[in-house]
Design an enzyme around this catalytic site. Structure first.
Site, PDB file in Angstrom:
ATOM      1  N   ASP A  75      44.264  47.542  49.368  1.00  0.00           N
ATOM      2  CA  ASP A  75      44.472  46.201  48.831  1.00  0.00           C
ATOM      3  C   ASP A  75      43.171  45.561  48.370  1.00  0.00           C
ATOM      4  OD1 ASP A  75      43.243  45.549  51.179  1.00  0.00           O
ATOM      5  OD2 ASP A  75      44.634  43.945  51.720  1.00  0.00           O
ATOM      6  N   CYS A  76      42.076  46.327  48.348  1.00  0.00           N
ATOM      7  CA  CYS A  76      40.818  45.788  47.835  1.00  0.00           C
ATOM      8  C   CYS A  76      39.897  46.950  47.488  1.00  0.00           C
ATOM      9  CB  CYS A  76      40.154  44.854  48.845  1.00  0.00           C
ATOM     10  SG  CYS A  76      39.718  45.657  50.401  1.00  0.00           S
ATOM     11  N   CYS A 136      34.099  40.755  52.188  1.00  0.00           N
ATOM     12  CA  CYS A 136      35.244  41.092  51.332  1.00  0.00           C
ATOM     13  C   CYS A 136      35.273  40.275  50.037  1.00  0.00           C
ATOM     14  CB  CYS A 136      36.551  40.890  52.091  1.00  0.00           C
ATOM     15  SG  CYS A 136      36.952  42.251  53.209  1.00  0.00           S
ATOM     16  N   ASP A 165      28.983  50.057  10.295  1.00  0.00           N
ATOM     17  CA  ASP A 165      29.072  51.039   9.223  1.00  0.00           C
ATOM     18  C   ASP A 165      29.871  50.385   8.089  1.00  0.00           C
ATOM     19  OD1 ASP A 165      29.130  53.626   7.898  1.00  0.00           O
ATOM     20  OD2 ASP A 165      31.239  53.692   8.500  1.00  0.00           O
TER      21      ASP A 165
END
Length: 793
Positions: free
Chosen positions: A78-79, A450, A492
């Protein structure tokens, strides 16, 4: 003579393993007698004989024996820090060459020596850390279900228990067990335990500490088990460890109510984090869902359903209304109506005629449509988009790499600080042990990184997913960060600023212009020269009937001649017909004016008498000028680097309003880009093979979607819609992403700094620390989710 060896014949996994291809390339560099070679995703090409081929096959066989490539699906992360912890644990195994996790796709790519480590060893590490693992053998979209939070549950390796009753009761019990073992279930159990403790404490206050301690233990058990798993595999400083130490310390200090509240709030925060992370992944999973599993292969007048993996180039398939195209293809029906919004962000369905191209994942509308397949299995437009997103996580932004390094020592350092806070005041300043230990435990929770760790990948993943839905394929956070500080954008000319094909722009005739065009097109129709094709197309667009030609001749580089209806018609350059031009002052003057505008002038004579001239030019794209103005308003300098002649380049540059360097060979473009880089970050936009070196050398290379595979491979970004107006959106996207990252980092560090001070002064306690930490992580993630919106303004 150039030879090619396909990986599919000798080492199929090398098609998806960049590390294997890099190792093969390094070995080939040292191979005697091999002067030139190229290692692409699908093959090795080289100049040499069969003896070289045998040596190359031997190298591949050796690497294949020592480098086994496996792809897995991981459920439960989850992280991004969860992914990092898994990578570190696997890297510690002997025989592991690389272990990379794509958090966005929930994929683990491993490259290992099968003589030193086995697949079971890798599985034990992942499942031991609390995640579920399943093999992906074909590189297809993930089919594994997402499970509960990595930081707060025992994860999906706790499979539904086997019961004697295999019917409805067993299924219901299994579903209940899965729910209760997930993050939501953990929150429910801890909440019920806390509620019961509160009620019991109201009736028996003397034993309140016992009741709250019991509630705390209910919430602590899953966290403590994850702590044991993490420590067992070398992850000593995760959030589980910090929470376990803090909760156990609070219980020993007699703060049972606070310990139970802390754990309950933590579990709620983890459930919210998982939900936010899944939301961030939606942009990628939506793309995965676009790929059909079944295709209808036409065989004569009948169709047969086959797996998409079995399709081959030139197969003819049919797609029914409401179904998606399973491969890139060419339309075989009159008027196909396709909805490509999921791929390009273009909301209006597109009408496609016979021989038009269509992308995999496009939704067919209105009627049954047939297509001829033009992509190999696993290599269609949708596959390339998904692969680029997966690979993009390896190209971290510099700020992301800094935060990774910072977080690696930040948590251990904060644990030492917490220990000092607990010990120094009581030992040297007569502080109360219980009070300072409590503050130290609070600092432990605040120190969790976290929110800081997720601040960059959450923003980058959201931005990449939103860009991919618009048809802007960005290979990583590094490209986004460089875009945000771009100073110069170089272009270009042919196929980038222009349409890529010459068109008739002016017709000057002595008599009947339509008749001159009719005769000219007749002579030019048999030629494959771009100018000749442009003349023929112009005649067809004007609905002029083109007669037959006889005795057609060609004088290379000078003129084309032929007999049309008894008249000798010649079409050629101004130099070849200089004498005829000089005899007509009016047309000669107009020809010089057209040449000064950078146009190519073609002279037409009939029976050796000047009939007139045609001017042709590769016209600029309609959106080119407006796009350049937008880029300049964003503060970027714009310059065109072209191999075309200076007169043509100068004329186009003046029309579009940008600086020009013309007459450049590919190596000259590299020199110009190096010079531009002295002034700041340079972005190069191109589409051709000759642009590939410049795209690679520039800080950011952007390839037009209609360009060559080589250019797309060399570039950092691909514009799948082939629209110049996407360039300003890219710059804004890069700046918006970096602004979001700076907000996230400030939010994460700012909240920690505030609560660090309030904790030391005794203002905040454990439960506020949990709210601060979890709240910061959720706020950072939600802020990053704003980038999922397609708007780039």
């Amino acid at each position: 003579m150039l030879q090619t060896l396909l990986f599919i014949d000798h080492m199929p996994e090398a098609e998806s393993c960049g590390d294997c291809r890099d190792r093969i390339g390094k070995r080939l560099e040292a191979l005697p007698g091999l002067s030139s070679f190229e290692v692409s995703r699908k093959a090795i090409s080289w100049a040499g004989g069969d003896d070289i081929k045998d040596a190359i096959v031997a190298i591949i066989a050796e690497i294949k024996d020592l480098h086994h490539h496996m792809v897995w699906t991981i459920s439960g992360m989850d992280c991004p820090s969860c992914a990092k912890s898994i990578e570190k644990a696997i890297d510690r195994l002997p025989g592991i060459h690389t272990a990379r996790i794509s958090f966005a796709r929930e994929r683990l790519n491993t490259d290992f020596n099968p003589n030193k480590v086995s697949e079971d060893d890798i599985k034990k590490i992942v499942t031991g850390l609390g995640y579920s693992l399943s093999e992906v053998s074909d590189g297809s979209a993930s089919t594994a279900e997402r499970s509960s939070s990595c930081c707060s549950s025992s994860q999906a390796q706790n499979q539904t228990p086997t019961t004697a009753n295999s019917g409805g009761t067993g299924v219901r019990f299994g579903s209940l067990y899965t729910f209760l073992s997930g993050s939501a279930g953990k929150v429910l159990i801890a909440g019920v335990a806390l509620l019961i403790a509160v009620i019991l404490a109201q009736f028996n206050a003397e034993n309140a500490r016992v009741y709250y301690s019991g509630a705390a233990l209910v919430g602590l058990i899953p966290i403590f088990l994850n702590t044991i798993r993490s420590i067992r595999f070398g992850q000593y400083f995760g959030i589980q460890t910090l929470m376990s130490v803090a909760a156990i310390g609070a219980l020993f200090l007699g703060e049972a109510l606070e310990a139970s509240m802390v754990l309950f709030l933590f579990l709620i925060g983890e459930a919210l984090e998982q939900r936010a992370a899944n939301k961030a992944r939606e942009g990628v999973t939506l793309l995965l869902d676009l790929q059909p599993k079944i295709a209808r292969l036409l065989q004569g007048s009948h169709s047969q359903e086959i797996p998409v993996e079995d399709l081959s180039i030139d197969d003819v398939i049919e797609v029914r209304p409401g179904e998606r195209l399973p491969a890139d293809g060419i339309v075989l029906n009159q008027m196909a109506v396709l909805d490509e919004s999921a791929l390009t962000g273009e909301s209006i369905p597109r009408n496609r005629e016979v021989d038009d191209t269509a992308q995999a994942g496009a939704l067919v509308l209105e009627k049954l449509t047939t297509f001829r397949v033009t992509s190999e299995s696993g290599d269609n437009t949708l596959d390339r988009i998904i692969r680029l997103i997966e690979e993009s996580e390896e190209h971290k932004a510099p700020v992301a790499r800094f935060i990774d390094r910072f977080s690696s020592w930040y948590t251990p350092a904060m644990m030492i600080v917490s220990l000092l806070v607990a010990v120094i005041p009581p030992l040297f300043f007569n502080g109360v042990w219980e009070a300072w230990i409590y503050k130290a435990l609070t600092l432990l929770i605040i120190s969790c990184p976290c929110a800081l760790v997720i601040s960059v990948p959450a923003a980058v993943t959201s931005s990449l997913a939103a860009s991919a839905r618009r048809g802007l394929l960005i290979k990583g956070g590094a490209a986004l960060e460089l875009l945000s500080r771009a100073k110069t954008m170089a272009f270009d000319k042919t196929g980038t600023l222009t349409e890529g094909k010459p068109q008739v722009t002016d017709v000057v005739a002595e008599d009947d212009a339509a008749e001159m065009i009719r005769l000219t097109a007749a002579v030019e129709r048999g030629s494959s020269h771009p100018l000749a094709e442009a003349v023929v197309h112009y005649a067809e667009d004007q609905r002029i009937e083109i007669p037959a030609v006889t005795d057609a001749q060609s004088i290379t580089g000078k003129a084309a001649l032929g007999n049309v209806e008894g008249r000798m018609v010649a079409v050629g350059s101004t130099d070849y017909f200089a004498e005829q031009l000089s005899g007509n002052a009016n047309i000669h003057e107009q020809a010089q004016g057209l040449l000064a505008q950078g146009k190519t002038v073609v002279v037409v004579t009939v029976d050796n008498v000047l009939a007139g001239i045609l001017a042709l030019r590769d016209e600029p794209r309609e959106e080119a000028k407006d796009t350049l103005i937008q880029l300049q308003n964003l503060g970027l300098e714009t310059i065109m680097l072209t191999g075309d002649n200076p007169k043509t380049g100068k004329a186009l540059g003046g029309e579009l309003g940008l600086a020009v360097k013309a007459g450049l060979m590919p190596q000259d473009k590299l020199r110009e880009i190096d010079e531009l880089r002295t002034k700041g970050t340079v972005v190069m936009v191109g589409d051709g093979i000759n642009d590939a070196p410049a795209l690679k050398v520039a800080d950011v290379g952007i390839a037009m979607g209609g360009g060559t595979d080589v250019a797309l491979e060399a570039a950092d970004i691909a514009l799948m819609q082939n629209k110049l107006q996407d360039l300003p959106a890219l710059i804004r996207r890069g700046r918006k992403t970096m602004s979001n990252i700076h907000q996230n980092v400030t939010l994460a560090l700012g909240l920690k700094g505030i609560f660090l001070m309030t904790t030391l002064f005794g203002v905040t306690g454990l439960w506020m620390a949990v709210l601060a930490d979890t709240g910061a992580t959720v706020l950072v993630t939600l802020n990053a989710l704003r980038l999922l919106r397609n708007s780039s303004d």
